[in-house]
Structures are given as structure tokens and as C-alpha cells.
Design a protein around this motif. Structure first.
Motif, PDB file in Angstrom:
ATOM      1  N   ARG A  45       0.840  -1.203   0.000  1.00 43.71           N
ATOM      2  CA  ARG A  45       0.000   0.000   0.000  1.00 43.71           C
ATOM      3  C   ARG A  45       0.877   1.255   0.000  1.00 43.71           C
ATOM      4  NH1 ARG A  45      -5.331  -0.595   1.147  1.00 43.71           N
ATOM      5  NH2 ARG A  45      -5.431   1.398   2.184  1.00 43.71           N
ATOM      6  N   THR A  48       2.165   1.728  -3.596  1.00 43.11           N
ATOM      7  CA  THR A  48       1.188   2.269  -4.547  1.00 43.11           C
ATOM      8  C   THR A  48       0.707   3.658  -4.163  1.00 43.11           C
ATOM      9  OG1 THR A  48      -0.456   1.061  -3.307  1.00 43.11           O
ATOM     10  CG2 THR A  48       0.213   0.133  -5.402  1.00 43.11           C
ATOM     11  N   LEU A  50      -1.264   4.316  -1.666  1.00 44.55           N
ATOM     12  CA  LEU A  50      -2.547   4.280  -0.961  1.00 44.55           C
ATOM     13  C   LEU A  50      -2.346   4.602   0.515  1.00 44.55           C
ATOM     14  CD1 LEU A  50      -4.208   1.104  -2.537  1.00 44.55           C
ATOM     15  CD2 LEU A  50      -4.889   3.482  -2.871  1.00 44.55           C
ATOM     16  N   PHE A  69      -1.654  -3.125  -9.925  1.00 44.12           N
ATOM     17  CA  PHE A  69      -1.845  -3.624  -8.561  1.00 44.12           C
ATOM     18  C   PHE A  69      -2.997  -4.624  -8.555  1.00 44.12           C
ATOM     19  CE2 PHE A  69      -2.196  -2.063  -3.845  1.00 44.12           C
ATOM     20  CZ  PHE A  69      -1.996  -3.366  -3.423  1.00 44.12           C
ATOM     21  N   LEU A  70      -2.675  -5.858  -8.195  1.00 47.01           N
ATOM     22  CA  LEU A  70      -3.694  -6.892  -8.100  1.00 47.01           C
ATOM     23  C   LEU A  70      -4.016  -7.116  -6.625  1.00 47.01           C
ATOM     24  CD1 LEU A  70      -5.054  -8.327 -10.383  1.00 47.01           C
ATOM     25  CD2 LEU A  70      -3.432 -10.185 -10.156  1.00 47.01           C
ATOM     26  N   PHE A  71      -5.261  -6.870  -6.259  1.00 47.79           N
ATOM     27  CA  PHE A  71      -5.661  -6.924  -4.849  1.00 47.79           C
ATOM     28  C   PHE A  71      -5.981  -8.338  -4.395  1.00 47.79           C
ATOM     29  CE2 PHE A  71      -6.445  -2.577  -5.971  1.00 47.79           C
ATOM     30  CZ  PHE A  71      -6.324  -1.854  -4.806  1.00 47.79           C
ATOM     31  N   ASP A  73      -8.778  -9.058  -2.675  1.00 50.23           N
ATOM     32  CA  ASP A  73     -10.184  -9.287  -2.995  1.00 50.23           C
ATOM     33  C   ASP A  73     -10.436  -8.795  -4.410  1.00 50.23           C
ATOM     34  OD1 ASP A  73     -10.573  -6.446  -2.883  1.00 50.23           O
ATOM     35  OD2 ASP A  73     -10.498  -6.675  -0.711  1.00 50.23           O
ATOM     36  N   ALA A  75     -12.418  -6.708  -6.054  1.00 54.85           N
ATOM     37  CA  ALA A  75     -13.378  -5.611  -6.001  1.00 54.85           C
ATOM     38  C   ALA A  75     -13.640  -5.067  -7.398  1.00 54.85           C
ATOM     39  CB  ALA A  75     -12.865  -4.511  -5.073  1.00 54.85           C
ATOM     40  N   LEU A  76     -14.531  -5.748  -8.120  1.00 54.28           N
ATOM     41  CA  LEU A  76     -14.926  -5.242  -9.433  1.00 54.28           C
ATOM     42  C   LEU A  76     -16.102  -4.304  -9.225  1.00 54.28           C
ATOM     43  CD1 LEU A  76     -14.907  -8.662 -11.289  1.00 54.28           C
ATOM     44  CD2 LEU A  76     -13.128  -6.916 -11.361  1.00 54.28           C
ATOM     45  N   LEU A  88     -11.977  -0.479 -17.773  1.00 56.09           N
ATOM     46  CA  LEU A  88     -12.003   0.635 -16.811  1.00 56.09           C
ATOM     47  C   LEU A  88     -10.709   1.462 -16.809  1.00 56.09           C
ATOM     48  CD1 LEU A  88     -13.347   2.174 -14.485  1.00 56.09           C
ATOM     49  CD2 LEU A  88     -12.491   0.434 -12.919  1.00 56.09           C
ATOM     50  N   GLY A  89      -9.580   0.772 -16.644  1.00 55.42           N
ATOM     51  CA  GLY A  89      -8.302   1.488 -16.584  1.00 55.42           C
ATOM     52  C   GLY A  89      -7.999   2.206 -17.898  1.00 55.42           C
ATOM     53  N   ALA A 133     -10.320  -9.387 -12.898  1.00 52.48           N
ATOM     54  CA  ALA A 133      -9.435  -8.448 -12.202  1.00 52.48           C
ATOM     55  C   ALA A 133      -8.036  -8.484 -12.819  1.00 52.48           C
ATOM     56  CB  ALA A 133      -9.379  -8.785 -10.716  1.00 52.48           C
ATOM     57  N   GLN A 136      -8.143  -6.759 -16.137  1.00 54.89           N
ATOM     58  CA  GLN A 136      -8.255  -5.313 -15.916  1.00 54.89           C
ATOM     59  C   GLN A 136      -6.875  -4.686 -15.696  1.00 54.89           C
ATOM     60  OE1 GLN A 136      -9.967  -4.084 -12.074  1.00 54.89           O
ATOM     61  NE2 GLN A 136     -11.490  -2.951 -13.230  1.00 54.89           N
ATOM     62  N   VAL A 137      -6.038  -5.386 -14.955  1.00 60.61           N
ATOM     63  CA  VAL A 137      -4.705  -4.857 -14.653  1.00 60.61           C
ATOM     64  C   VAL A 137      -3.750  -5.065 -15.840  1.00 60.61           C
ATOM     65  CG1 VAL A 137      -2.686  -5.152 -13.165  1.00 60.61           C
ATOM     66  CG2 VAL A 137      -4.979  -5.084 -12.165  1.00 60.61           C
ATOM     67  N   LEU A 140      -3.595  -2.805 -19.054  1.00 63.10           N
ATOM     68  CA  LEU A 140      -2.860  -1.534 -19.029  1.00 63.10           C
ATOM     69  C   LEU A 140      -1.375  -1.740 -19.311  1.00 63.10           C
ATOM     70  CD1 LEU A 140      -4.573   0.030 -15.901  1.00 63.10           C
ATOM     71  CD2 LEU A 140      -4.877   0.708 -18.270  1.00 63.10           C
TER      72      LEU A 140
ATOM     73  N   ARG B 148     -12.828  -0.433  -1.163  1.00 60.59           N
ATOM     74  CA  ARG B 148     -12.051  -1.260  -2.097  1.00 60.59           C
ATOM     75  C   ARG B 148     -12.240  -0.774  -3.530  1.00 60.59           C
ATOM     76  NH1 ARG B 148     -14.390  -6.884  -1.455  1.00 60.59           N
ATOM     77  NH2 ARG B 148     -16.178  -5.586  -1.891  1.00 60.59           N
ATOM     78  N   LEU B 149     -13.478  -0.327  -3.848  1.00 62.25           N
ATOM     79  CA  LEU B 149     -13.726   0.172  -5.201  1.00 62.25           C
ATOM     80  C   LEU B 149     -12.985   1.476  -5.427  1.00 62.25           C
ATOM     81  CD1 LEU B 149     -17.543  -0.554  -5.646  1.00 62.25           C
ATOM     82  CD2 LEU B 149     -15.598  -1.927  -6.363  1.00 62.25           C
ATOM     83  N   GLU B 151     -10.206   2.388  -3.984  1.00 52.51           N
ATOM     84  CA  GLU B 151      -8.781   2.079  -4.138  1.00 52.51           C
ATOM     85  C   GLU B 151      -8.496   1.455  -5.495  1.00 52.51           C
ATOM     86  OE1 GLU B 151      -7.463  -0.149  -0.758  1.00 52.51           O
ATOM     87  OE2 GLU B 151      -7.398   1.678   0.479  1.00 52.51           O
ATOM     88  N   ARG B 152      -9.415   0.607  -5.943  1.00 53.28           N
ATOM     89  CA  ARG B 152      -9.191  -0.009  -7.249  1.00 53.28           C
ATOM     90  C   ARG B 152      -9.133   1.053  -8.341  1.00 53.28           C
ATOM     91  NH1 ARG B 152      -9.769  -5.466  -9.770  1.00 53.28           N
ATOM     92  NH2 ARG B 152      -8.344  -5.602  -8.055  1.00 53.28           N
ATOM     93  N   ARG B 154      -8.441   4.166  -8.009  1.00 52.89           N
ATOM     94  CA  ARG B 154      -7.250   4.997  -7.835  1.00 52.89           C
ATOM     95  C   ARG B 154      -5.985   4.299  -8.326  1.00 52.89           C
ATOM     96  NH1 ARG B 154      -7.216   7.481  -1.985  1.00 52.89           N
ATOM     97  NH2 ARG B 154      -5.089   7.960  -2.579  1.00 52.89           N
ATOM     98  N   THR B 155      -5.843   2.994  -8.034  1.00 51.75           N
ATOM     99  CA  THR B 155      -4.633   2.305  -8.494  1.00 51.75           C
ATOM    100  C   THR B 155      -4.654   2.096 -10.010  1.00 51.75           C
ATOM    101  OG1 THR B 155      -5.601   0.153  -8.031  1.00 51.75           O
ATOM    102  CG2 THR B 155      -4.192   1.080  -6.331  1.00 51.75           C
ATOM    103  N   LEU B 156      -5.835   2.219 -10.621  1.00 49.32           N
ATOM    104  CA  LEU B 156      -5.881   2.152 -12.090  1.00 49.32           C
ATOM    105  C   LEU B 156      -5.620   3.527 -12.692  1.00 49.32           C
ATOM    106  CD1 LEU B 156      -8.923  -0.255 -12.601  1.00 49.32           C
ATOM    107  CD2 LEU B 156      -6.546  -0.740 -13.141  1.00 49.32           C
TER     108      LEU B 156
END
Lengths: 240, 250
Positions: A45, A48, A50, A69-71, A73, A75-76, A88-89, A133, A136-137, A140, B148-149, B151-152, B154-156
Motif C-alpha cells: 500500500r 502504490t 494508498l 496492482f492486483l488486490f 479481494d 473488487a470489481l 475501466l483502466g 481483475a 483489468q490490470v 494496461l 475497495r472500489l 482504491e481499485r 485509484r490504483t488504475l
């Protein structure tokens, strides 16, 4: 590439992490293992952005836009379809919708999600959500990939399959990776170097071990390698 | 084999109506207080045959809809402002908590004094009932948005705009639409109670008239009509919610 120097993170009076130094070379796959609560996630964290560290420096070695960054969880966005989640990205970065959709489609096919493009996350299985997920990462095209126990919530079979696929992608794209995990076998199987974090609070890097297993690797073959068992024992000892 | 719940409910309702009808015809209950369902039905039919009911229905529905729309808009605006600006939150939160704690229909006489006995006072009552509900949905909704959403995104690489567009607005839409059925009920309540207090038109006015003339049959007929309206509005709100929140129901 990634350089962490003297990273200290404190939530209260006592630091969780105390003076972490860590380097990941270009094209290297590094893992960070440690007991739960040792602050593994806090390191990622802080990397990144955060989380703002109390002390210390993080040099990504690449532009922030080149970090994926692959989390832990998946969280989609629940109100977005699989395709929209994967783009999204790209959309955030201002890629034209058609180009983003085309890129996303390539990744959806590669990750075995073809035909699920218009589903919503709640219609997917845990493994499928994780694949979305990942797509998604990876869409990019990051140069540095950070992963926080990405497969922790998956069942053993799906986990094995996804680990194998991830290994293939990482080796093909020569990605630089920092993986945080509490699974020692996973760390050895995937990495070039394994860092061991001591029990927190005031956790520090206790040891760093190179992994002398040749690449390209496969999950099962790596576990059968003669270097595997001795290294696993060393890591166990380090964690005691 | 079991019957569908809808069928069972209809059967139960018909059974009750039949028992009531029988009791009324047999003279076991006083029709002055509890007129037979057939009598209520015929009053209801005559309301529509005479045609006078339409202007009353129109008044109530216009007040309810105007109050609903304005209340949702105002509630969202204030909820947004309070969630994003701490100063506004400090000012609004105690007022909203107070308004939420009291039965807000007690404000009806005040609105009549301020706005007269026309539609405006009914719209205002429906508005205040709805706005407080939506305010809390949006305000607490933004505060409890899934971290979590955030942060997701933001990290994207997402900034403020991406966060609002991809996370906050869809979350708020979900909370507002999730409260829409309750809001519709509140708006309808506001309109009818407002009319009941002071008016020259509307279902609430008719209800007040029926009560003042001790006309139980008309009172019951109006209650049935209001229930029917509410059920139709509920069904519409539910369809809207299911359409706009498709991701939740697939």
C-alpha cells in the motif's frame, strides 16, 4: 527498478514496519513472505501510494502509470459488465472506446472469459472474477506488477490453474513483480527472490533468498526441483 | 403441489370479503359502521361514473409526483453537499436528524399557513417527507462507499472525476433507487395528509368530507382507491428500480 529504503509505517505509536529495505531488479519476480499481521500488505500500500509512510522512501523506477496492482479481494465495479470492468483502466486513461474494447477483448479471450463479456460480476464465479481483475490490470500493460495474495480466496484447483497462467504471462512479458503472500510454496514456485518479513510489530526484513530454479517454470515441475525442498525448510526456519 | 403466494393471498382476501359480506347481510354488523363490501364497491363505481373523482385523483397525483421529484432532487443535493463539505454537514445533520425523528406530517398546518390551501402546501409536505429520507440515503451512502472500489479506481490511475463517475454516482443511484419505493409511499402520504388538513380538492379532501358526514361507505371506498393507487405506484417504482439496477437483479 523498485527501491524501498528505510520504510517505516506506524498506525499508532508503535511502528508496524520498521526500516524496510527492499530491491526488485528489472524483470525480477520477488516475493515477500511473512506471518499474518506482519505488515506485508502495508508495504504494498505504501508502494502504490494508498498509504503515506511515516518514514522512508519508495522509488518505483517507472512512471506510476506503469504500475499494476492486483488486490487480495476482487473488487470489481458491480454495476459494470465484465467488458466495462476490463476497459475501466483504459477508459480512465482516455483510450478511445473502440480501441479500449478491442484491447479488452484480446485479454478476455486470453484469460478464458470469452462469452462472458456482458455478464455482471455477481453472475461470475470467484475464479472468473479473479480473471476479470487480472485482465483489468494486464490490459494496461504494466511494467511493474504488485500483487497482494491475489489467489488467497480461490479453491486449490482454480488457484493452481491461475498461478500457472500468471507464470506464463509474467515470463512472456518479462514483468517485474513484487508478490506478497503467506504461502511459502507459492513464493518459491514463482519467484527469483524471496524476502522474509519478521513478526510484527516493528517488522523488518529478516532474510532474502535467491531461488535457483531455472525458467521457464511450471508449477508442478518447480515443486519437484531439487532446490525446492531445502529452500522451503530454510524459509520455515526463518519464520520460526 | 402448493399454490403461488399471489394466488393464496387473493384467496385469503376474497374469503375475508365474503365473510364480511355475509355478516353484513345477515345483520350481524351495523352497516352504518361497517358497510358490506358490495356497498363499498358500488360507491367506488359511482365515484367514477359521476366522473367527479378524476379532478381529485389528479390533484393528489400531481402533488405526490411534484413532491417526489423535488424531494429526491433536494435530498440528493443536500446529501451530496453534506458528504463533501464538512461545514454543510455540521449545519444540516442536526436539522435532518430532528426532522427524521419527528412525524413530519405535523408540519402540515404550518405549510397551509405559509403556502395556502392550494397544491403548494401538499407538494411541500410530500417534499419534506421524501427529502429527509433521500438525504440520509445519499449522505450515509457516500460516507460508506466501498473503499475497495475507491482504491481499485485509484490504483488504475483514476482521479476525482473517475471516482465520481465510476464509483460515487452509481453507488448513489443504487441507494436512491433502493429507497424509491419508500419515497413513493412517503410522497403519497404527504399529498393525502396535506389535503386532509386543508384543501378544496384531492383524495384527502374527499376523505375528510366523508369523515365529516359520517359516510363509512365513502370512507372505505376512498381507502380502497388510495390503496390501489399506492400499489400501482409501488409496482412502477419497482419496475424502474429493476430496470436501472439491472446488475443487482441479474
Amino acid at each position: 527498478m523498485l527501491r524501498i529504503r528505510g520504510l517505516t509505517v506506524a498506525y499508532g505509536a508503535e511502528p508496524v514496519l520498521d526500516g524496510i529495505d527492499l530491491d526488485v531488479q528489472v524483470g525480477q519476480f520477488a516475493s515477500l513472505v511473512g506471518p499474518s499481521g506482519s505488515g506485508k500488505t502495508s508495504i504494498l500500500r505504501a508502494v502504490t501510494g494508498l498509504l503515506t509512510p511515516t518514514h522512508g522512501e519508495v522509488d518505483l523506477g517507472v512512471h506510476a502509470a506503469d504500475v499494476g496492482f492486483l488486490f487480495q479481494d476482487d473488487a470489481l465495479l458491480p454495476w459494470r459488465t465484465v467488458r466495462e470492468n476490463v476497459t475501466l483502466g483504459l477508459r480512465i486513461r482516455g483510450v478511445a472506446p473502440e480501441a479500449a474494447a478491442a484491447t479488452a477483448q484480446g485479454w478476455l479471450v486470453s484469460l478464458g472469459l470469452a462469452g462472458l463479456e456482458d455478464r455482471y460480476p455477481r453472475q461470475l464465479s470467484g475464479g472468473q472474477r479473479k480473471r476479470v481483475a487480472i485482465a483489468q490490470v494486464l490490459a494496461l500493460e504494466p511494467r511493474l506488477l504488485l500483487m497482494d495474495e491475489p489467489f488467497a480466496s480461490l479453491d486449490a484447483i482454480v488457484r493452481m490453474r491461475l498461478t500457472e497462467e500468471l507464470l506464463t504471462w509474467v515470463e512472456r512479458k518479462h514483468l517485474t513483480v513484487l508478490l506478497v503472500t503467506h504461502d511459502l510454496e507459492e513464493a518459491i514456485t514463482l519467484s527469483d527472490a524471496v524476502y522474509v518479513l519478521s513478526q510484527g510489530p516493528r517488522a523488518t526484513i529478516r532474510a532474502a533468498h535467491p531461488v535457483p530454479i531455472p525458467r521457464p517454470r511450471h508449477v508442478l515441475a518447480s515443486r519437484a526441483d531439487q532446490a525446492f525442498a531445502p529452500l522451503l525448510q530454510r524459509l520455515w526456519k526463518d519464520l520460526e | 403441489m402448493t399454490a403461488r403466494p399471489g394466488t393464496r393471498r387473493t384467496a385469503a382476501f376474497l374469503l375475508l370479503a365474503a365473510a364480511w359480506e355475509t355478516a353484513a347481510r345477515a345483520g350481524w354488523i351495523d352497516p352504518f359502521y361497517a358497510p358490506a363490501p358490495s356497498r363499498v364497491a358500488s360507491v367506488l363505481v359511482s365515484l367514477f361514473v359521476q366522473g367527479d373523482i378524476w379532478r381529485h385523483l389528479e390533484a393528489t397525483l400531481v402533488s405526490a409526483f411534484a413532491g417526489l421529484l423535488a424531494g429526491v432532487a433536494l435530498g440528493m443535493l443536500l446529501g451530496f453537499a453534506a458528504a463533501l463539505l464538512p461545514g454543510v454537514a455540521e449545519l444540516l445533520e442536526p436539522v435532518m436528524i430532528l426532522l427524521n425523528a419527528i412525524p413530519r406530517v405535523i408540519l402540515a398546518p404550518l405549510f397551509v399557513i405559509w403556502l395556502g390551501i392550494g397544491l403548494a402546501s401538499k407538494i411541500a409536505l410530500a417534499l419534506i417527507l421524501v427529502a429527509v429520507l433521500i438525504f440520509f440515503a445519499v449522505y450515509s451512502g457516500i460516507k460508506e462507499v466501498d473503499r475497495r472500489l475507491v482504491e481499485r479506481v485509484r490504483t488504475l490511475g483514476g482521479g476525482r472525476r473517475a471516482l465520481i463517475q465510476e464509483v460515487y454516482l452509481p453507488s448513489i443511484a443504487a441507494w436512491v433507487l433502493g429507497n424509491l419505493k419508500i419515497a413513493v409511499g412517503f410522497a403519497f402520504t404527504g399529498a393525502v395528509v396535506g389535503e386532509f388538513v386543508a384543501s378544496t380538492r384531492g383524495l384527502g379532501y374527499l376523505l375528510q368530507f366523508a369523515q365529516s358526514t359520517y359516510n363509512a361507505a365513502l370512507t372505505l371506498a376512498l381507502i380502497v382507491l388510495i390503496m390501489a393507487c399506492a400499489l400501482v405506484l409501488f409496482a412502477l417504482a419497482e419496475r424502474l428500480e429493476r430496470r436501472l439496477l439491472r446488475w443487482r437483479y441479474v
